[in-house]
Design a protein around this motif. Sequence first.
Motif, mmCIF file in Angstrom:
data_model
loop_
_atom_site.group_PDB
_atom_site.id
_atom_site.type_symbol
_atom_site.label_atom_id
_atom_site.label_comp_id
_atom_site.label_asym_id
_atom_site.label_seq_id
_atom_site.Cartn_x
_atom_site.Cartn_y
_atom_site.Cartn_z
ATOM 1 N N TYR A 59 13.131 -13.223 27.041
ATOM 2 C CA TYR A 59 13.251 -14.050 25.840
ATOM 3 C C TYR A 59 14.413 -15.035 25.917
ATOM 4 O O TYR A 59 14.528 -15.929 25.095
ATOM 5 N N GLU A 60 15.305 -14.878 26.906
ATOM 6 C CA GLU A 60 16.418 -15.822 27.056
ATOM 7 C C GLU A 60 15.922 -17.138 27.660
ATOM 8 O O GLU A 60 14.921 -17.181 28.387
ATOM 9 N N ASN A 61 16.644 -18.228 27.368
ATOM 10 C CA ASN A 61 16.276 -19.523 27.930
ATOM 11 C C ASN A 61 16.401 -19.534 29.450
ATOM 12 O O ASN A 61 15.621 -20.183 30.144
ATOM 13 N N GLN A 62 17.414 -18.841 29.972
ATOM 14 C CA GLN A 62 17.614 -18.724 31.419
ATOM 15 C C GLN A 62 17.656 -17.243 31.769
ATOM 16 O O GLN A 62 18.722 -16.636 31.836
ATOM 17 N N PRO A 63 16.496 -16.629 32.003
ATOM 18 C CA PRO A 63 16.451 -15.192 32.309
ATOM 19 C C PRO A 63 17.140 -14.879 33.634
ATOM 20 O O PRO A 63 17.412 -15.783 34.435
ATOM 21 N N PRO A 64 17.423 -13.600 33.889
ATOM 22 C CA PRO A 64 18.122 -13.215 35.122
ATOM 23 C C PRO A 64 17.331 -13.543 36.380
ATOM 24 O O PRO A 64 16.115 -13.719 36.342
ATOM 25 N N GLY A 65 18.043 -13.580 37.495
ATOM 26 C CA GLY A 65 17.427 -13.727 38.809
ATOM 27 C C GLY A 65 17.582 -12.413 39.563
ATOM 28 O O GLY A 65 16.959 -11.413 39.241
ATOM 29 N N THR A 66 18.468 -12.388 40.562
ATOM 30 C CA THR A 66 18.737 -11.161 41.305
ATOM 31 C C THR A 66 19.530 -10.198 40.421
ATOM 32 O O THR A 66 20.544 -10.566 39.848
ATOM 33 N N THR A 67 19.066 -8.956 40.332
ATOM 34 C CA THR A 67 19.637 -7.984 39.397
ATOM 35 C C THR A 67 19.965 -6.683 40.128
ATOM 36 O O THR A 67 19.226 -6.250 41.004
ATOM 37 N N PHE A 68 21.091 -6.070 39.747
ATOM 38 C CA PHE A 68 21.540 -4.814 40.344
ATOM 39 C C PHE A 68 21.537 -3.714 39.291
ATOM 40 O O PHE A 68 21.877 -3.944 38.130
ATOM 41 N N LEU A 69 21.177 -2.498 39.697
ATOM 42 C CA LEU A 69 21.309 -1.331 38.838
ATOM 43 C C LEU A 69 21.824 -0.177 39.693
ATOM 44 O O LEU A 69 21.240 0.161 40.727
ATOM 45 N N TYR A 70 22.929 0.412 39.249
ATOM 46 C CA TYR A 70 23.594 1.506 39.972
ATOM 47 C C TYR A 70 23.580 2.738 39.092
ATOM 48 O O TYR A 70 23.944 2.670 37.915
ATOM 49 N N VAL A 71 23.142 3.875 39.626
ATOM 50 C CA VAL A 71 23.052 5.084 38.823
ATOM 51 C C VAL A 71 24.133 6.077 39.249
ATOM 52 O O VAL A 71 24.339 6.325 40.448
ATOM 53 N N LEU A 72 24.864 6.586 38.255
ATOM 54 C CA LEU A 72 25.910 7.560 38.514
ATOM 55 C C LEU A 72 25.362 8.986 38.552
ATOM 56 O O LEU A 72 25.778 9.810 39.351
ATOM 57 N N ASP A 73 24.429 9.263 37.647
ATOM 58 C CA ASP A 73 23.903 10.614 37.526
ATOM 59 C C ASP A 73 22.430 10.534 37.166
ATOM 60 O O ASP A 73 21.982 9.548 36.579
ATOM 61 N N THR A 74 21.674 11.565 37.491
ATOM 62 C CA THR A 74 20.229 11.564 37.232
ATOM 63 C C THR A 74 19.790 12.951 36.769
ATOM 64 O O THR A 74 20.444 13.953 37.068
ATOM 65 N N TRP A 76 15.325 7.858 41.836
ATOM 66 C CA TRP A 76 16.778 7.710 41.786
ATOM 67 C C TRP A 76 17.492 9.002 42.200
ATOM 68 O O TRP A 76 17.057 10.099 41.871
ATOM 69 N N THR A 77 18.596 8.845 42.900
ATOM 70 C CA THR A 77 19.541 9.924 43.156
ATOM 71 C C THR A 77 20.928 9.375 42.854
ATOM 72 O O THR A 77 21.136 8.148 42.883
ATOM 73 N N PRO A 78 21.908 10.215 42.540
ATOM 74 C CA PRO A 78 23.247 9.703 42.231
ATOM 75 C C PRO A 78 23.782 8.791 43.340
ATOM 76 O O PRO A 78 23.730 9.137 44.517
ATOM 77 N N GLY A 79 24.252 7.630 42.945
ATOM 78 C CA GLY A 79 24.769 6.652 43.903
ATOM 79 C C GLY A 79 23.757 5.625 44.355
ATOM 80 O O GLY A 79 24.107 4.705 45.098
ATOM 81 N N THR A 80 22.499 5.754 43.914
ATOM 82 C CA THR A 80 21.485 4.775 44.297
ATOM 83 C C THR A 80 21.791 3.415 43.677
ATOM 84 O O THR A 80 22.141 3.321 42.506
#
Length: 303
Positions: free
Chosen positions: A153-168, A282-286
């Motif tokens: 919905y943003e005028n300039q949506p994201p491009g390359t995106t990161f997601l880091y998981v601490l715990d699962t 996902w595993t912790p640290g992924t």
Amino acid sequence: MAPGLTEPQPRVVPAAAESLKGPKEVFIGGPKGYSKTGEENGTETQPAASHPNYLPVWDAETKYPPLQPFEHYEHGKDADSTLSELLQGATVSDITPNIGAEVRGIQLSSLKPAGKDQLALFVARKKVVDDTTASKILETRTNSITWHSDVTYENQPPGTTFLYVLDTPDTGGDTLFANQAEAYNRLSSELQKRLHGLKALHSGHEQAQNSLIRGSIVRREPVTSIHPLVRTHPVTGEKALYVNPQFTRYIIGYKQEESDNLLKFLYDHIAGGQDFQARVKWTPGTVVVWDVRVSFQHQTDTD
């Protein structure tokens, strides 16, 4: 953030009846259902939070201004196509033939500018790279499928995106990604031509309203934007579908039934394309890196 063909729209708050637009909204928690003591100390059904410093905080006083347009520079265009600096000493395993790769042996925080440029190109090619309260939904639905593409919905949506998981959790929490470029390629040439030039309205109002209904807060006023149904990736030149059931509301110029039927066909086509999807466990640290412009994501339980 990446550029797109967009047009700002008036900020009209939708009617309350529209507030439960998609099941993803059920996962947007708030203080009403949150127990700080339970999270910090654990309960009979869940252990204590292993990273308490990252527990949510609701600060109703802090607000953010609207995002402002900016000049975007596509770093993937500068990358050495051999990816020699990025992948030196690393191992790459394709998750599927059409989308996704698992990379081992890279320290993302140590990448130099050339390596970061190559990462942008690599993710654009692979679509997603993996570096190694569903029950509420099921009260009213038969499954927890919530395909979406982030903040379109943003005028300039994201491009390359990161997601880091601490715990699962021990089980569940997998995320599926779909290759929107391959989804476009699978369509007939006649339908592809029909989609060219069409635009759709994307709205963040419903997500914001659901947050308020659940006692949470909205830091930035919601917006709507118009995007083309088919976008061209600035690095790879691939054409990709750019619609999702969480934020796309209707096709501009179409009557409601016409828009609903065409969008439903596209959503079903993407969701049913298991041979152009990748599943991340996902595993912790992924760390998962994906290109939002050509990827469609879905939480299989909770993500």
